[in-house]
Design an enzyme around this catalytic site. Sequence first.
Site, short mmCIF file in Angstrom:
data_model
loop_
_atom_site.label_atom_id
_atom_site.label_comp_id
_atom_site.label_asym_id
_atom_site.label_seq_id
_atom_site.Cartn_x
_atom_site.Cartn_y
_atom_site.Cartn_z
N LYS A 9 0.84 -1.22 0.00
CA LYS A 9 0.00 0.00 0.00
C LYS A 9 0.87 1.26 0.00
CE LYS A 9 -2.04 -0.99 3.94
NZ LYS A 9 -1.34 -2.26 4.26
N ARG A 84 -9.54 1.26 8.87
CA ARG A 84 -9.23 -0.16 9.09
C ARG A 84 -10.26 -0.86 9.96
NH1 ARG A 84 -3.01 -1.45 9.69
NH2 ARG A 84 -2.31 0.33 8.54
N ARG A 123 11.94 -5.74 4.55
CA ARG A 123 11.64 -4.32 4.33
C ARG A 123 12.57 -3.46 5.18
NH1 ARG A 123 5.76 -1.97 5.38
NH2 ARG A 123 6.01 -2.96 7.40
N ARG A 156 11.36 -1.92 10.98
CA ARG A 156 10.29 -1.63 11.94
C ARG A 156 10.16 -2.73 13.00
NH1 ARG A 156 5.20 0.11 8.32
NH2 ARG A 156 4.21 -1.29 9.80
N ARG A 167 -0.82 -9.28 12.86
CA ARG A 167 -1.35 -8.17 12.04
C ARG A 167 -2.24 -8.71 10.92
NH1 ARG A 167 4.10 -5.50 10.47
NH2 ARG A 167 2.87 -4.16 9.11
P1 AP5 Z 1 4.87 -1.65 1.73
O1 AP5 Z 1 4.56 -0.74 0.58
O2 AP5 Z 1 5.65 -1.11 2.88
O3 AP5 Z 1 3.51 -2.35 2.23
P2 AP5 Z 1 2.33 -1.79 3.12
O4 AP5 Z 1 1.09 -2.47 2.65
O5 AP5 Z 1 2.33 -0.29 3.13
O6 AP5 Z 1 2.78 -2.39 4.53
P3 AP5 Z 1 2.65 -1.84 6.01
O7 AP5 Z 1 3.33 -2.89 6.88
O8 AP5 Z 1 3.16 -0.45 6.12
O9 AP5 Z 1 1.14 -1.91 6.23
P4 AP5 Z 1 0.47 -1.92 7.55
O10 AP5 Z 1 -0.87 -1.53 7.08
O11 AP5 Z 1 0.51 -3.12 8.38
O12 AP5 Z 1 1.34 -0.89 8.42
P5 AP5 Z 1 1.03 0.54 8.96
O13 AP5 Z 1 2.28 1.28 9.08
O14 AP5 Z 1 -0.11 1.15 8.24
O15 AP5 Z 1 5.60 -2.93 1.12
C1 AP5 Z 1 6.10 -3.97 1.95
C2 AP5 Z 1 7.46 -4.46 1.42
O16 AP5 Z 1 7.26 -5.06 0.14
C3 AP5 Z 1 8.47 -3.31 1.19
O17 AP5 Z 1 9.76 -3.77 1.54
C4 AP5 Z 1 8.39 -3.03 -0.31
O18 AP5 Z 1 9.60 -2.50 -0.81
C5 AP5 Z 1 8.06 -4.41 -0.86
N1 AP5 Z 1 7.25 -4.33 -2.07
C6 AP5 Z 1 6.14 -3.55 -2.25
N2 AP5 Z 1 5.64 -3.72 -3.49
C7 AP5 Z 1 6.44 -4.65 -4.09
C8 AP5 Z 1 6.45 -5.27 -5.38
N3 AP5 Z 1 5.54 -4.95 -6.29
N4 AP5 Z 1 7.41 -6.17 -5.66
C9 AP5 Z 1 8.33 -6.51 -4.73
N5 AP5 Z 1 8.41 -5.96 -3.51
C10 AP5 Z 1 7.46 -5.04 -3.19
O19 AP5 Z 1 0.48 0.18 10.43
C11 AP5 Z 1 1.35 -0.29 11.45
C12 AP5 Z 1 0.60 -0.34 12.77
O20 AP5 Z 1 0.14 1.00 13.11
C13 AP5 Z 1 -0.66 -1.20 12.77
O21 AP5 Z 1 -0.37 -2.55 13.06
C14 AP5 Z 1 -1.48 -0.52 13.88
O22 AP5 Z 1 -1.02 -0.91 15.16
C15 AP5 Z 1 -1.16 0.96 13.68
N6 AP5 Z 1 -2.11 1.62 12.77
C16 AP5 Z 1 -1.83 2.20 11.57
N7 AP5 Z 1 -2.94 2.69 11.01
C17 AP5 Z 1 -3.96 2.39 11.87
C18 AP5 Z 1 -5.35 2.61 11.83
N8 AP5 Z 1 -5.96 3.20 10.80
N9 AP5 Z 1 -6.08 2.16 12.90
C19 AP5 Z 1 -5.52 1.56 13.96
N10 AP5 Z 1 -4.20 1.32 14.05
C20 AP5 Z 1 -3.42 1.72 13.00
#
Ligand code: AP5
Length: 209
Positions: A9, A84, A123, A156, A167
Site C-alpha cells: 500500500k 481499518r 523491508r 520496523r 497483524r
Molecule cells: P509496503 O509498501 O511497505 O507495504 P504496506 O502495505 O504499506 O505495509 P505496512 O506494513 O506499512 O502496512 P500496515 O498496514 O501493516 O502498516 P502501517 O504502518 O499502516 O511494502 C512492503 C514491502 O514489500 C516493502 O519492503 C516493499 O519494498 C516491498 N514491495 C512492495 N511492493 C512490491 C512489489 N511490487 N514487488 C516486490 N516488492 C514489493 O500500520 C502499522 C501499525 O500501526 C498497525 O499494526 C497498527 O497498530 C497501527 N495503525 C496504523 N494505522 C492504523 C489505523 N488506521 N487504525 C488503527 N491502528 C493503525
Amino acid sequence: MLGPPGSGKGTRAHIISELYDLPVITTGDMLRTAVAEGTECGKIAKSYMDKGELVPDDIVNGVVRERFQKPDVEDGFILDGFPRSKGQADALDQILEDNNIELTHVILVVLDDKVIVERLSKRRSCPKCGEIYHLESKPPKKQGVCDVCGAALIQRDDDKPDVIKHRLEVYAEQTKPLIKKYRDQGLILETSGVIPMDQLRDHLKELLG
Ligand code: AP5
C-alpha cells in the site's frame, strides 16, 4: 489504499503521490511519529502497535480529523492505512461529509500471506521521509541509507514474524469486511501485489486512468 499489512500500500501510495502530486496521509507513519516524539497519544499507540493490534478508533480518528484541517488536502489526497475498522470507516464518512469531499477510488492491493511475511522481513523504511525499500526488490543505492533524504534506514519493530502473523489476523477480522462496503459503493479498484516494481508506475497510471 486498502489491503493486508505488507501488501504494498505504502509503495503504491508514494508512486501515486508523485504521479498526481497529492499528499499521502499514512496513519501508520503519523502514529510512529507520535511514538518517537513521546506524546501522550504516542505512548498509548505504542502499546498496541508493538503487539500488532489496531490503535483504538478514537485516537486514530482524532489524528486523521486533525490532519484534514491542513489546506493541502483541498485538491485531493491519498489515505494509506485508514480506515481499518467499521468505526473508522464511519468516522471517515463523517469527515468527508463535513469537508464536502467525495471519495473517488478505493485501491485494494491483493497479496498472498506467505509473500507478505517474506516481504516484511526484508523491508527497510526511512523514519524521516517515509520512503520504503526492500533488500532485494528495491535496495537503497547505498546500504542502510535513504536515497531520498540520506537518513539511516530502520527495520520496523512490528516486522517480526509473530507480530506480522497477528497483524494479518487483525486485518482479516477488522479490515477485510470494509471491502464489501466500498465494493457496494462501486469504488474498489483491485491491483495485484505481485506486479514487479519496475512496472508499478505504468500499471497505476493505467488503473487510475
Ligand atoms: P509496503 O509498501 O511497505 O507495504 P504496506 O502495505 O504499506 O505495509 P505496512 O506494513 O506499512 O502496512 P500496515 O498496514 O501493516 O502498516 P502501517 O504502518 O499502516 O511494502 C512492503 C514491502 O514489500 C516493502 O519492503 C516493499 O519494498 C516491498 N514491495 C512492495 N511492493 C512490491 C512489489 N511490487 N514487488 C516486490 N516488492 C514489493 O500500520 C502499522 C501499525 O500501526 C498497525 O499494526 C497498527 O497498530 C497501527 N495503525 C496504523 N494505522 C492504523 C489505523 N488506521 N487504525 C488503527 N491502528 C493503525
